[in-house]
Design a protein around this motif. Structure first.
Motif, PDB file in Angstrom:
ATOM      1  N   LYS A 130       0.750  -0.997  -0.033  1.00  0.00           N
ATOM      2  CA  LYS A 130      -0.170  -0.066   0.123  1.00  0.00           C
ATOM      3  C   LYS A 130       1.044   1.141   0.166  1.00  0.00           C
ATOM      4  O   LYS A 130       2.113   1.349   0.656  1.00  0.00           O
ATOM      5  N   VAL A 131       0.480   2.300  -0.783  1.00  0.00           N
ATOM      6  CA  VAL A 131       1.353   3.491  -0.799  1.00  0.00           C
ATOM      7  C   VAL A 131       1.550   4.152   0.496  1.00  0.00           C
ATOM      8  O   VAL A 131       2.379   4.767   0.544  1.00  0.00           O
ATOM      9  N   LYS A 132       0.649   4.072   1.386  1.00  0.00           N
ATOM     10  CA  LYS A 132       0.701   4.638   2.497  1.00  0.00           C
ATOM     11  C   LYS A 132       2.050   4.178   3.380  1.00  0.00           C
ATOM     12  O   LYS A 132       2.481   4.938   4.258  1.00  0.00           O
ATOM     13  N   GLU A 133       2.300   3.086   3.184  1.00  0.00           N
ATOM     14  CA  GLU A 133       3.461   2.355   3.722  1.00  0.00           C
ATOM     15  C   GLU A 133       4.888   2.644   2.972  1.00  0.00           C
ATOM     16  O   GLU A 133       5.965   2.014   3.590  1.00  0.00           O
ATOM     17  N   LEU A 134       4.788   3.394   2.173  1.00  0.00           N
ATOM     18  CA  LEU A 134       6.148   3.795   1.410  1.00  0.00           C
ATOM     19  C   LEU A 134       6.991   4.905   2.057  1.00  0.00           C
ATOM     20  O   LEU A 134       6.363   5.939   2.463  1.00  0.00           O
ATOM     21  N   SER A 135       8.104   4.882   1.550  1.00  0.00           N
ATOM     22  CA  SER A 135       9.026   6.274   2.033  1.00  0.00           C
ATOM     23  C   SER A 135       8.685   7.223   0.995  1.00  0.00           C
ATOM     24  O   SER A 135       8.163   7.087  -0.145  1.00  0.00           O
ATOM     25  N   GLY A 136       9.229   8.418   1.194  1.00  0.00           N
ATOM     26  CA  GLY A 136       8.992   9.685   0.437  1.00  0.00           C
ATOM     27  C   GLY A 136       9.544   9.244  -1.146  1.00  0.00           C
ATOM     28  O   GLY A 136       8.930   9.475  -2.066  1.00  0.00           O
ATOM     29  N   GLY A 137      10.703   8.904  -1.020  1.00  0.00           N
ATOM     30  CA  GLY A 137      11.191   8.681  -2.233  1.00  0.00           C
ATOM     31  C   GLY A 137      10.657   7.499  -3.197  1.00  0.00           C
ATOM     32  O   GLY A 137      10.621   7.463  -4.546  1.00  0.00           O
ATOM     33  N   GLN A 138      10.084   6.466  -2.465  1.00  0.00           N
ATOM     34  CA  GLN A 138       9.523   5.232  -3.322  1.00  0.00           C
ATOM     35  C   GLN A 138       8.004   5.992  -3.662  1.00  0.00           C
ATOM     36  O   GLN A 138       7.563   5.694  -4.720  1.00  0.00           O
ATOM     37  N   LYS A 139       7.394   6.751  -2.895  1.00  0.00           N
ATOM     38  CA  LYS A 139       5.987   7.557  -3.369  1.00  0.00           C
ATOM     39  C   LYS A 139       6.439   8.201  -4.578  1.00  0.00           C
ATOM     40  O   LYS A 139       5.523   8.305  -5.570  1.00  0.00           O
ATOM     41  N   GLN A 140       7.655   8.881  -4.788  1.00  0.00           N
ATOM     42  CA  GLN A 140       7.871   9.542  -5.884  1.00  0.00           C
ATOM     43  C   GLN A 140       7.981   8.881  -7.297  1.00  0.00           C
ATOM     44  O   GLN A 140       7.755   9.459  -8.362  1.00  0.00           O
ATOM     45  N   ARG A 141       8.494   7.637  -6.814  1.00  0.00           N
ATOM     46  CA  ARG A 141       8.698   6.810  -7.968  1.00  0.00           C
ATOM     47  C   ARG A 141       7.636   6.449  -8.340  1.00  0.00           C
ATOM     48  O   ARG A 141       7.013   5.961  -9.739  1.00  0.00           O
ATOM     49  N   VAL A 142       6.639   5.885  -7.579  1.00  0.00           N
ATOM     50  CA  VAL A 142       5.210   5.566  -7.985  1.00  0.00           C
ATOM     51  C   VAL A 142       4.561   6.840  -8.803  1.00  0.00           C
ATOM     52  O   VAL A 142       3.782   6.603  -9.818  1.00  0.00           O
ATOM     53  N   ALA A 143       4.834   8.232  -8.517  1.00  0.00           N
ATOM     54  CA  ALA A 143       4.174   9.435  -9.122  1.00  0.00           C
ATOM     55  C   ALA A 143       4.908   9.268 -10.488  1.00  0.00           C
ATOM     56  O   ALA A 143       4.045   9.700 -11.512  1.00  0.00           O
ATOM     57  N   LEU A 144       6.193   9.122 -10.658  1.00  0.00           N
ATOM     58  CA  LEU A 144       6.890   9.168 -11.833  1.00  0.00           C
ATOM     59  C   LEU A 144       6.111   8.001 -12.679  1.00  0.00           C
ATOM     60  O   LEU A 144       5.777   8.342 -13.884  1.00  0.00           O
ATOM     61  N   ALA A 145       6.098   7.141 -12.248  1.00  0.00           N
ATOM     62  CA  ALA A 145       5.478   5.623 -13.135  1.00  0.00           C
ATOM     63  C   ALA A 145       3.980   5.777 -13.519  1.00  0.00           C
ATOM     64  O   ALA A 145       3.456   5.574 -14.737  1.00  0.00           O
ATOM     65  N   ARG A 146       3.228   6.418 -12.449  1.00  0.00           N
ATOM     66  CA  ARG A 146       2.021   6.669 -12.955  1.00  0.00           C
ATOM     67  C   ARG A 146       1.642   7.902 -14.102  1.00  0.00           C
ATOM     68  O   ARG A 146       0.873   7.615 -14.942  1.00  0.00           O
ATOM     69  N   ALA A 147       2.639   8.729 -13.938  1.00  0.00           N
ATOM     70  CA  ALA A 147       2.674   9.799 -15.035  1.00  0.00           C
ATOM     71  C   ALA A 147       2.945   9.443 -16.470  1.00  0.00           C
ATOM     72  O   ALA A 147       2.532   9.811 -17.479  1.00  0.00           O
ATOM     73  N   ILE A 148       3.930   8.337 -16.472  1.00  0.00           N
ATOM     74  CA  ILE A 148       4.131   7.726 -17.903  1.00  0.00           C
ATOM     75  C   ILE A 148       3.385   6.758 -18.056  1.00  0.00           C
ATOM     76  O   ILE A 148       3.539   6.114 -19.438  1.00  0.00           O
TER      77      ILE A 148
END
Ligand code: ADP
Ligand code: MG
Length: 303
Positions: A130-148
């Motif tokens: 679950k995204v709430k369990e991720l670190s800031g950097g991991q969340k940023q990587r999810v945001a990048l993946a979602r954008a592309i």
């Protein structure tokens, strides 16, 4: 092609951007640099249509990008924007977040696509977290993946690796920029990190005091920094009466020269030492293989 024509913008009468003009060819990568507060994030938001312009126009191919006065939904279909603060859905998994905007019509293709995106941002082991369990950097990587995920024609990235640690940053940067180039996705990235620029940008735009003060290839600007702001972006430099702007790595110790200095301090930098020295009251920085004794007199020459 992205065309930015003569744009002006203010927040509550404080002018942030004035007379901004530039173009970006389809598939090119452009970085926007400038000191904190110089308007990098504002410019990206304007490109996305977040605010109405005071003046000027922005075009992507034949369509004009318009602000909220003209649009119910901010952000055109063909464009994705990853903000400095990314907004994800915390209670669903990484894979679900990445696939949020993908069609459910072909479940197998969708899963394949999600796997491909997980690879790009190196998050495969976290697919079911679950995204709430991720670190800031991991969340940023999810945001990048979602954008592309849906392959935009153009992507706007605001300090995309700012939360990502050095262990991951290098490979992630390579993966992401390589992916965008392969897919011919035009990319505009606001950054304060020269490593985002030197190897990956076709052009680099420098913002200062509401204006664009340089727009050229990173190589041109690196090799001929027109001013101290540009030089300081790339590294330690000196402004010498005799030679103008000289990077620390361009000064070498020689037997004798007109530039005499007394060593003040040696800083370990891994594969070299940065030496701070005093030359007639002027501080001079240069790189050297070994540490030098404080008080030692040396001569320097530009290589
Ligand atoms: P950068 O991303 O280069 O650090 P910003 O675009 O965030 O710069 O900010 C540019 C200027 O606009 C700064 O002086 C900042 O304080 C101001 N600013 C940014 N966002 C807002 C806002 N929503 N309202 C008012 N002023 C803002
Ligand atoms: Mg910013």
């Amino acid at each position: 092609m992205l065309e930015v024509k003569n744009i002006y913008f203010n927040y509550n009468k404080t002018v942030v951007l004035k007379d901004i003009n530039f173009t970006v060819k389809t598939g090119d990568h452009v970085s926007i640099i400038g000191e904190s507060g110089s308007g990098k994030s504002t410019l990206l938001k304007l490109l996305y249509g977040t605010y109405d312009l005071d003046q000027g126009h922005i075009f992507w191919k034949d369509s004009e990008i318009l602000g909220p006065k003209h649009n119910l939904i901010i952000g055109p279909e063909f464009m994705k924007y990853v903000a400095q603060e990314f907004d994800l859905m915390p209670f669903i998994t990484v894979a679900e977040n990445i696939g949020a905007f993908l069609s459910n019509f072909y479940p197998e293709e969708k899963q394949e696509r999600i796997n491909e995106l997980l690879d790009v941002v190196e998050l495969k082991p976290f697919a079911k977290t679950k995204v709430k369990e991720l670190s800031g950097g991991q969340k940023q990587r999810v945001a990048l993946a979602r954008a592309i995920a849906k392959q935009p024609e153009i992507i706007l990235l605001d300090e995309p690796f700012s939360h990502i640690d050095n262990f991951k940053k290098q490979s992630l940067r390579r993966n992401l920029f390589k992916y965008l180039k392969e897919k011919n996705i035009t990319c505009i990235v606001a950054t304060h990190d020269k490593d985002d620029v030197l190897s990956y940008s076709d052009n680099m735009i420098v913002l200062h005091d509401t204006k664009i003060i340089a727009n050229n290839t990173p190589q041109q600007l690196y090799e001929n920094p027109e001013n101290k702001l540009i030089a300081s972006f790339f590294g330690e430099f000196n402004e010498l009466k005799s030679n103008g702007i000289v990077y620390a790595h361009q000064l070498k110790v020689v037997d004798t020269s007109d530039l005499k200095a007394i060593v003040k301090q040696s800083y370990y930098k891994g594969n070299y030492y940065l030496i701070e020295a005093d030359s007639n009251g002027e501080t001079v920085f240069f790189e050297h293989d070994i540490a030098l004794q404080k008080g030692k007199a040396i001569f320097l020459n530009r290589v």
